[in-house]
Design a protein around this motif. Structure first.
Motif, PDB file in Angstrom:
ATOM      1  N   PHE A  73       0.866  -1.198  -0.079  1.00 32.06           N
ATOM      2  CA  PHE A  73       0.121   0.013   0.044  1.00 32.06           C
ATOM      3  C   PHE A  73       0.986   1.316   0.060  1.00 32.06           C
ATOM      4  N   VAL A  74       0.170   2.168  -0.388  1.00 32.21           N
ATOM      5  CA  VAL A  74       1.011   3.733  -0.407  1.00 32.21           C
ATOM      6  C   VAL A  74       1.085   4.305   0.941  1.00 32.21           C
ATOM      7  N   LYS A  75       2.168   4.563   1.419  1.00 32.74           N
ATOM      8  CA  LYS A  75       2.448   4.941   2.675  1.00 32.74           C
ATOM      9  C   LYS A  75       2.672   6.454   2.814  1.00 32.74           C
ATOM     10  N   GLY A  76       3.391   6.850   1.948  1.00 31.29           N
ATOM     11  CA  GLY A  76       3.686   8.214   1.683  1.00 31.29           C
ATOM     12  C   GLY A  76       2.589   9.026   1.001  1.00 31.29           C
ATOM     13  N   GLY A  77       2.459  10.108   0.790  1.00 27.91           N
ATOM     14  CA  GLY A  77       1.689  10.812  -0.006  1.00 27.91           C
ATOM     15  C   GLY A  77       2.324  11.926  -1.026  1.00 27.91           C
ATOM     16  N   THR A  78       1.615  12.777  -1.355  1.00 28.40           N
ATOM     17  CA  THR A  78       2.036  14.000  -2.378  1.00 28.40           C
ATOM     18  C   THR A  78       3.151  14.472  -1.563  1.00 28.40           C
ATOM     19  N   GLN A  79       4.116  15.331  -2.290  1.00 28.63           N
ATOM     20  CA  GLN A  79       5.265  16.051  -1.982  1.00 28.63           C
ATOM     21  C   GLN A  79       4.453  17.302  -0.955  1.00 28.63           C
ATOM     22  N   GLN A  80       5.227  17.617   0.213  1.00 32.99           N
ATOM     23  CA  GLN A  80       4.554  18.696   0.636  1.00 32.99           C
ATOM     24  C   GLN A  80       5.334  20.078   0.121  1.00 32.99           C
ATOM     25  N   ALA A  81       4.448  20.906  -0.194  1.00 29.22           N
ATOM     26  CA  ALA A  81       4.875  22.366  -0.723  1.00 29.22           C
ATOM     27  C   ALA A  81       5.388  23.277   0.419  1.00 29.22           C
ATOM     28  N   LEU A 237      22.696  27.439   3.256  1.00 32.00           N
ATOM     29  CA  LEU A 237      22.320  26.388   2.425  1.00 32.00           C
ATOM     30  C   LEU A 237      21.480  25.460   3.428  1.00 32.00           C
ATOM     31  N   LEU A 238      20.378  25.093   2.306  1.00 28.51           N
ATOM     32  CA  LEU A 238      19.260  24.648   2.947  1.00 28.51           C
ATOM     33  C   LEU A 238      19.111  23.107   2.227  1.00 28.51           C
ATOM     34  N   THR A 239      19.107  22.007   3.056  1.00 29.58           N
ATOM     35  CA  THR A 239      19.111  20.666   2.151  1.00 29.58           C
ATOM     36  C   THR A 239      17.978  19.867   2.724  1.00 29.58           C
ATOM     37  N   LYS A 240      16.966  19.450   1.760  1.00 26.56           N
ATOM     38  CA  LYS A 240      15.669  18.537   2.118  1.00 26.56           C
ATOM     39  C   LYS A 240      15.836  17.527   1.109  1.00 26.56           C
ATOM     40  N   ALA A 241      15.105  16.308   1.506  1.00 23.61           N
ATOM     41  CA  ALA A 241      15.233  14.925   0.895  1.00 23.61           C
ATOM     42  C   ALA A 241      14.185  15.449  -0.655  1.00 23.61           C
ATOM     43  N   ALA A 242      14.674  15.266  -1.893  1.00 26.58           N
ATOM     44  CA  ALA A 242      14.176  15.579  -3.108  1.00 26.58           C
ATOM     45  C   ALA A 242      12.886  15.239  -3.226  1.00 26.58           C
ATOM     46  N   HIS A 243      12.680  13.739  -2.783  1.00 25.49           N
ATOM     47  CA  HIS A 243      11.515  13.044  -2.979  1.00 25.49           C
ATOM     48  C   HIS A 243      10.241  13.386  -2.174  1.00 25.49           C
ATOM     49  N   LYS A 244      10.584  14.126  -1.121  1.00 24.65           N
ATOM     50  CA  LYS A 244       9.470  14.512  -0.172  1.00 24.65           C
ATOM     51  C   LYS A 244       8.874  16.017  -0.227  1.00 24.65           C
TER      52      LYS A 244
END
Length: 254
Positions: A73-81, A237-244
């Protein structure tokens, strides 16, 4: 005439990429059940082991979850803006850092963890952004931002020492309302900011700090904040996970 080009990624990486996009863009909603392994095998024309490798990638990214006897099942959802402009104004009197108050509006728990505070020789682009000479140092405040206790962003923010010395910015304890509030109180309110956003291969520090899955790129934002008279008061410099996450900007057209 267009050049011929081949996607040399393995079959399971291609399948994972297709499913990941369907999840992050909302075509596969949280709680949705994926087709069975035989169905995915037929859909993509691959062996069962290839399908399982693709699903494992997405499980490692916290986008899918398997339930024994029931399916995947899908656990994560759409990327958070993320709308950077909402975090820029100083906090109201007595209010916490805007990261925390904005998270609360989304029914999330926001928090921060200070990793490092102190004068350093800044990276070249930071020194140029702050107008520093070759031998000049800057104050570094490095922290991790968390949402619901999950690491979300690694933040490395640099400040001119002539602004920071003798203030709470030089100390490790958290600043009530964050540095924008303190700078405003010192007579340096944030007026404008410039973002440069890029996709990068993460460093080891970023992988560990953000608990990133293997082969996941990061979204890196290079931000310069200006006060009155276009004086640079912060470069980060601000780093985030690209898929989230995705960045959201609303700008007036003139």
């Amino acid at each position: 005439m267009a050049r011929s080009f081949e996607d040399k990624r393995s079959a399971h990486q291609k399948i994972a990429a297709t499913l990941r996009r369907q999840i992050t863009r909302g075509d596969l909603a949280p709680g949705a059940k994926l087709p069975s392994t035989p169905a995915l095998m037929e859909m993509y024309g691959v062996a069962g082991t290839t399908v399982q490798k693709a699903l494992l990638m997405l499980k490692d990214e916290n986008l899918l979850i398997g339930h024994t006897g029931k399916g995947v099942f899908v656990k994560g959802g759409t990327q958070q803006a993320v709308s950077p402009a909402v975090y820029m104004p100083p906090a109201e009197a007595g209010e916490p850092y805007r990261w925390i108050t904005e998270a609360a509006k989304r029914s999330q728990h926001g928090s921060t963890k200070i990793l490092e505070v102190g004068p350093v020789s800044p990276p070249r682009e930071i020194a140029l952004a702050l107008g520093l000479g070759e031998e000049e140092r800057a104050l570094l405040r490095k922290q991790i931002l968390l949402l619901d206790d999950e690491p979300t962003e690694l933040t490395c923010s640099y400040y001119p020492l002539d602004l920071a010395e003798g203030t709470a910015m030089m100390d490790r304890p958290k600043i009530r309302g964050g540095t924008p509030t303190l700078l405003n109180e010192l007579g340096f309110p944030p007026r404008t900011f410039v973002d440069e956003v890029s996709s990068e291969i993460p460093t080891e520090e970023e992988v560990v700090a953000l608990e990133l899955p293997k082969d996941m790129p990061v979204m890196l934002t290079f931000r310069i904040v200006y006060s009155d008279g276009d004086r640079p008061i912060e470069a980060s410099l601000l780093t985030k996970a690209a898929h989230k996450y995705r960045m959201r900007y609303r700008l007036a057209v003139t």
